[in-house]
Design an enzyme around this catalytic site. Structure first.
Site, mmCIF file in Angstrom:
data_model
loop_
_atom_site.group_PDB
_atom_site.id
_atom_site.type_symbol
_atom_site.label_atom_id
_atom_site.label_comp_id
_atom_site.label_asym_id
_atom_site.label_seq_id
_atom_site.Cartn_x
_atom_site.Cartn_y
_atom_site.Cartn_z
ATOM 1 N N ASP A 37 0.713 -1.168 -0.108
ATOM 2 C CA ASP A 37 0.049 0.075 -0.106
ATOM 3 C C ASP A 37 0.933 1.224 -0.014
ATOM 4 O O ASP A 37 1.758 1.625 0.877
ATOM 5 C CB ASP A 37 -0.816 -0.008 1.275
ATOM 6 C CG ASP A 37 -2.121 0.730 0.924
ATOM 7 O OD1 ASP A 37 -2.021 1.768 0.435
ATOM 8 O OD2 ASP A 37 -3.305 0.367 1.551
ATOM 9 N N THR A 78 -6.946 3.300 -2.556
ATOM 10 C CA THR A 78 -6.518 1.920 -2.097
ATOM 11 C C THR A 78 -7.607 0.768 -2.395
ATOM 12 O O THR A 78 -7.104 -0.069 -3.244
ATOM 13 C CB THR A 78 -6.483 1.853 -0.541
ATOM 14 O OG1 THR A 78 -5.416 2.637 -0.087
ATOM 15 C CG2 THR A 78 -6.601 0.212 -0.245
ATOM 16 N N ASN A 99 -12.614 4.663 -2.613
ATOM 17 C CA ASN A 99 -12.879 4.120 -1.135
ATOM 18 C C ASN A 99 -14.131 4.458 -0.715
ATOM 19 O O ASN A 99 -15.091 3.513 -0.374
ATOM 20 C CB ASN A 99 -11.783 4.521 -0.014
ATOM 21 C CG ASN A 99 -10.233 3.989 -0.485
ATOM 22 O OD1 ASN A 99 -10.084 3.258 -1.267
ATOM 23 N ND2 ASN A 99 -9.374 4.801 -0.050
ATOM 24 N N ASP A 161 -9.886 -3.854 5.716
ATOM 25 C CA ASP A 161 -10.731 -4.796 5.165
ATOM 26 C C ASP A 161 -10.707 -4.822 3.768
ATOM 27 O O ASP A 161 -11.042 -5.988 2.914
ATOM 28 C CB ASP A 161 -12.040 -4.360 5.680
ATOM 29 C CG ASP A 161 -12.475 -2.969 5.602
ATOM 30 O OD1 ASP A 161 -11.826 -2.250 4.959
ATOM 31 O OD2 ASP A 161 -13.272 -2.485 6.387
ATOM 32 N N ARG A 162 -10.812 -3.512 3.103
ATOM 33 C CA ARG A 162 -10.985 -3.614 1.555
ATOM 34 C C ARG A 162 -9.932 -4.074 0.754
ATOM 35 O O ARG A 162 -9.920 -4.657 -0.419
ATOM 36 C CB ARG A 162 -11.254 -2.030 1.044
ATOM 37 C CG ARG A 162 -10.038 -1.214 1.605
ATOM 38 C CD ARG A 162 -10.384 0.351 1.142
ATOM 39 N NE ARG A 162 -9.391 1.387 1.382
ATOM 40 C CZ ARG A 162 -9.310 1.764 2.731
ATOM 41 N NH1 ARG A 162 -10.135 1.816 3.645
ATOM 42 N NH2 ARG A 162 -8.499 2.808 2.975
ATOM 43 N N ASP A 305 1.064 2.471 4.034
ATOM 44 C CA ASP A 305 0.360 3.484 3.780
ATOM 45 C C ASP A 305 0.162 4.473 4.939
ATOM 46 O O ASP A 305 0.286 5.738 4.974
ATOM 47 C CB ASP A 305 -1.119 2.969 3.270
ATOM 48 C CG ASP A 305 -2.064 3.931 2.770
ATOM 49 O OD1 ASP A 305 -1.624 4.750 1.648
ATOM 50 O OD2 ASP A 305 -2.820 4.207 3.488
ATOM 51 N N ASP A 352 -1.034 -0.655 -4.695
ATOM 52 C CA ASP A 352 -2.325 -0.178 -5.285
ATOM 53 C C ASP A 352 -2.268 1.379 -5.512
ATOM 54 O O ASP A 352 -3.293 1.826 -6.022
ATOM 55 C CB ASP A 352 -3.328 -0.372 -3.718
ATOM 56 C CG ASP A 352 -2.773 0.359 -2.718
ATOM 57 O OD1 ASP A 352 -1.515 0.894 -2.461
ATOM 58 O OD2 ASP A 352 -3.717 0.621 -1.603
ATOM 59 N N HIS A 353 -1.145 2.124 -5.332
ATOM 60 C CA HIS A 353 -0.918 3.427 -5.552
ATOM 61 C C HIS A 353 0.315 3.730 -5.256
ATOM 62 O O HIS A 353 1.006 3.198 -4.489
ATOM 63 C CB HIS A 353 -1.894 4.389 -5.384
ATOM 64 C CG HIS A 353 -2.328 4.268 -3.652
ATOM 65 N ND1 HIS A 353 -1.587 4.898 -2.997
ATOM 66 C CD2 HIS A 353 -3.098 3.739 -2.925
ATOM 67 C CE1 HIS A 353 -1.671 4.644 -1.578
ATOM 68 N NE2 HIS A 353 -3.132 4.047 -1.826
ATOM 69 N N HIS A 486 -2.440 10.653 -1.896
ATOM 70 C CA HIS A 486 -2.488 10.185 -3.326
ATOM 71 C C HIS A 486 -3.853 10.231 -3.764
ATOM 72 O O HIS A 486 -4.893 10.651 -3.112
ATOM 73 C CB HIS A 486 -2.199 8.846 -3.125
ATOM 74 C CG HIS A 486 -2.724 7.890 -2.196
ATOM 75 N ND1 HIS A 486 -4.117 7.268 -2.416
ATOM 76 C CD2 HIS A 486 -2.391 7.653 -0.581
ATOM 77 C CE1 HIS A 486 -4.332 6.670 -1.432
ATOM 78 N NE2 HIS A 486 -3.536 6.987 -0.495
#
Length: 545
Positions: A37, A78, A99, A161-162, A305, A352-353, A486
Site C-alpha cells: 500500500d 486503495t 474508497n 478490510d478492503r 500507507d 495499489d498506488h 495520493h
C-alpha cells in the site's frame, strides 16, 4: 542402417527432452499476490543498496521487473487499486470508483465494501459487515476457482478490510482483516464463513498484536546511516498523539492508549511483520500449495500507507519501514521455499498506488505544489450556479473532485442539466487549484486515447460517477500541511513496481510502458485460465516462459 539408428536415437532423445521440459513447466501450486500500500516505484531504487539479497532483490534479480508500469486511471486510491490489479480493468468497468463515494441513488456517501446483509465473524462489532458486492467484475482469483470447478483455495489477508476483500474476489474461501482497538485480532465476514477456523482462533489467542506494540519504534540501523531521507527533525511530518516531536524513537508503549490502543499497530512497521506472521499461519492452516489444485494467497501490506500518510516519502520513517519490510518479505519467501517448494509457487508484487512528496516540502524547494481548500472550493462552485442560474440549490454533492447535480431541482427550475454541467466545467478552471474540468457527457461521447484525460475517462463510471469531473494541479493535496496522500493521475501517484517471480516466470526487465491492468491477464495466461470477465489489460508476454 547405422545412420538410421543414430537418426532415430537423436529424435527419440530430443522427444524425451521435450517431454521432461514440458513436465518442468507445470502450473504453480500456489500463486501469491503481494500488494504494498502506497509504494512508489523509486522505493526500489532509492533503498536498493540497503536491501538484503533475499527480499526485494530476490524478485528484482531473479524475476521479471516492469520498470515503467503505471496506473491508467483516476483516482489512485486503495480500493480502486486493489480492484484494478485483480480484475484487470478500470473503474469504468469494475465499478469501484473510490474508497468512499457519493451514491446518487441512495443519496448518501457509501463505503466500498460495506454490506449490511452480513455479520462479523470473530467478534460482536460491525466491522465485519462487509463483502465485495460493489465490484461488478470477476477477479483473477474468481476465474481460478471457476476454472477448477470451485476447487483450490483462495485466501485474502490485510490489515485493511478492503485490501483483503477485493483481491480475494467473490468466490474466496475467506478474507481476513485486522480489528485493533482492545482486541488485536483478525476477523472476517459471514459472506465467506460461519465461524473462524481453528488456526485463526489460535493465532488470535497468541496475542501477537500485543507483543508487537510492547517496544518503542527505533530505527533498524544507526539513524546516521539513513542518508536516503531528509533530516529526522523537520516540519513536514505528522506526529502520533501524545508525541511532542515526530522524531525517533517513537515510544509506542507510552502513546498507544492515545492512538487507538492496538490500532497503533497499523501505523508502524511491525504491522507488516504481523501481516507476514498471519500469512504464514494461513499457508500452514489452509495447507496452501499442497493441494491437487492451484491455490491463491492475496496479501496486502497496509502499514506502509499509514506511515506514508503521516510522515511522507522523504522521511526516515519511510526509509526504515521499507528496510524492515524487506526483511519481512525475505522471511515470507524463505517460508514459501520450505512449505511449498521454491519451484512450485509464483509471486507478483505491486502497489495499489504511490504518493506525492509532501507539498509543503516541495514548496520549500521552490517546486510548484498546492493545497486546496475544500470548503472554499464548494463555495466557488455554488457561486457559479448562483451567477448563471440564480440558484445555489443545484449541487447535490461535491467529493472526489466530482460534482453531482441535483437533477430534480434543475428540472423543476426548467433548466437543462447538460448546460448546467457545461457551465460549471467552463468556469471552475478559473478558480485556484483546478487545472482541468470536463463533463460526464464529454467523457461519454469522446475518447481520450492517452494522457491524464484518458486516465480520468478510465476512472469514470457512467452509472456511478458525477456530472462534472475535475483534475487539480500537479502536487495538490487537501487537508493539513504535514504528511502526504495520493489519488491523482500524475506519475508520482501512478508509477508503481510490478515484479513477477517464480514458476513460469522469466528472469529479466522491461522498460516498456505497461498498465496495472496487465497483471491479471498475465497471471491468467500463466495459469491457462480465462482472464477476468471485464479485463481490458494485455498479457506481459516477455515475462512468461
Amino acid at each position: 542402417m547405422k545412420n538410421n539408428i543414430l537418426f532415430f536415437t537423436f529424435f527419440l532423445l530430443l522427444f524425451i527432452g521435450c517431454e521432461v521440459k514440458e513436465k518442468k513447466q507445470t502450473k504453480p501450486k500456489l500463486v501469491v499476490g503481494i500488494v504494498i500500500d502506497q509504494m512508489r516505484y523509486d522505493y526500489l531504487t532509492r533503498f536498493y543498496d540497503r536491501y538484503s539479497e533475499n527480499g526485494f532483490k530476490r524478485l528484482l534479480n531473479n524475476g521479471f521487473s516492469l520498470e515503467n508500469a503505471h496506473y491508467n486511471l483516476i483516482p489512485t486510491y486503495t480500493a480502486v487499486g486493489h480492484s484494478s490489479i485483480y480484475t484487470g480493468t478500470t473503474p469504468s468497468n469494475h465499478g469501484i470508483i473510490s474508497n468512499n463515494w457519493y451514491d446518487k441513488f441512495l443519496k448518501k456517501s457509501i463505503y466500498c465494501v460495506d454490506d449490511a446483509n452480513y455479520k462479523t465473524i470473530g467478534n460482536d462489532s460491525n466491522d465485519g459487515k462487509k463483502s465485495p458486492h460493489r465490484m461488478y467484475s470477476t477477479t483473477v482469483t474468481d476465474q481460478l476457482k471457476l476454472a477448477q470447478n470451485m476447487n483450490g483455495k483462495t485466501i485474502g489477508i490485510a490489515l485493511k478490510d478492503r485490501s483483503a476483500i477485493l483481491p480475494a474476489g467473490h468466490t474466496a474461501n475467506a478474507a481476513y482483516w485486522y480489528y485493533g482497538k482492545d482486541k488485536g485480532d483478525f476477523i472476517s465476514s459471514s459472506f465467506y464463513i460461519d465461524e473462524l477456523p481453528k488456526w485463526v482462533l489460535d493465532f488470535n489467542d497468541s496475542d501477537k498484536a500485543e507483543s508487537y506494540v510492547k517496544t518503542p519504534w527505533e530505527t533498524l540501523y544507526n539513524i546516521e546511516t539513513y542518508t536516503n531521507s531528509i533530516v529526522d527533525d523537520n516540519i513536514f511530518e505528522g506526529k502520533f498523539k501524545g508525541e511532542s516531536t515526530s522524531t525517533f524513537p517513537h515510544n509506542i508503549p507510552e502513546i498507544k492508549e492515545k492512538n487507538g490502543n492496538l490500532d497503533i499497530l497499523k501505523a508502524i512497521p511491525n504491522g507488516n511483520s504481523f501481516t507476514t506472521d498471519f500469512a504464514k499461519a494461513a499457508i500452514i492452516g489452509e495447507n496452501l500449495g499442497k493441494n491437487t489444485h492451484t491455490d491463491f494467497l492475496a496479501v496486502s501490506y497496509s502499514s506502509t500507507d499509514y506511515v506514508g500518510h503521516q510522515f511522507g516519502p522523504a522521511s526516515k520513517e519511510i526509509e526504515d519501514t521499507y528496510l524492515r519490510l524487506d526483511k519481512d518479505l525475505a522471511d515470507l519467501f524463505s517460508f514459501l521455499d520450505q512449505q511449498v517448494g521454491n519451484d512450485k509457487y509464483t509471486i507478483f508484487l505491486t502497489a495499489d498506488h504511490a504518493a506525492v512528496h509532501v507539498p509543503a516540502y516541495l514548496q520549500s524547494l521552490k517546486i510548484p505544489a498546492h493545497y486546496l481548500d475544500t470548503k472554499r472550493f464548494r463555495d466557488d462552485i455554488l457561486s457559479i450556479t448562483q451567477k448563471y442560474f440564480n440558484s445555489k440549490e443545484l449541487i447535490e454533492n461535491v467529493s472526489n473532485y466530482q460534482v453531482f447535480l441535483d437533477k430534480k431541482k434543475i428540472e423543476s427550475l426548467g433548466l437543462n442539466k447538460n448546460k448546467v454541467a457545461e457551465k460549471i466545467a467552463e468556469e471552475i478552471v478559473n478558480f485556484d487549484g483546478i487545472y482541468k474540468a470536463v463533463t460526464a457527457k464529454t467523457l461519454q461521447s469522446s475518447h481520450f486515447s492517452d494522457g491524464i484525460m484518458n486516465s480520468l475517462q478510465n476512472g469514470y463510471n457512467q452509472k456511478f460517477s458525477g456530472d462534472v469531473l475535475m483534475i487539480p494541479f500537479p502536487a495538490t493535496l487537501t487537508g493539513g500541511k504535514t504528511g502526504t496522500s495520493h489519488g491523482s493521475g500524475y506519475s508520482y501517484d501512478t508509477h508503481v513496481p510490478i515484479l513477477f517471480y517464480g514458476n513460469g516466470i522469466k528472469k529479466g526487465v522491461s522498460k516498456k510502458r505497461y498498465n496495472i491492468t496487465d497483471i491479471a491477464p498475465t497471471i491468467a495466461n500463466l495459469l491457462k485460465i480465462e482472464a477476468p470477465n471485464s479485463s481490458s489489460g494485455k498479457i506481459v508476454e516477455e515475462a512468461l516462459k
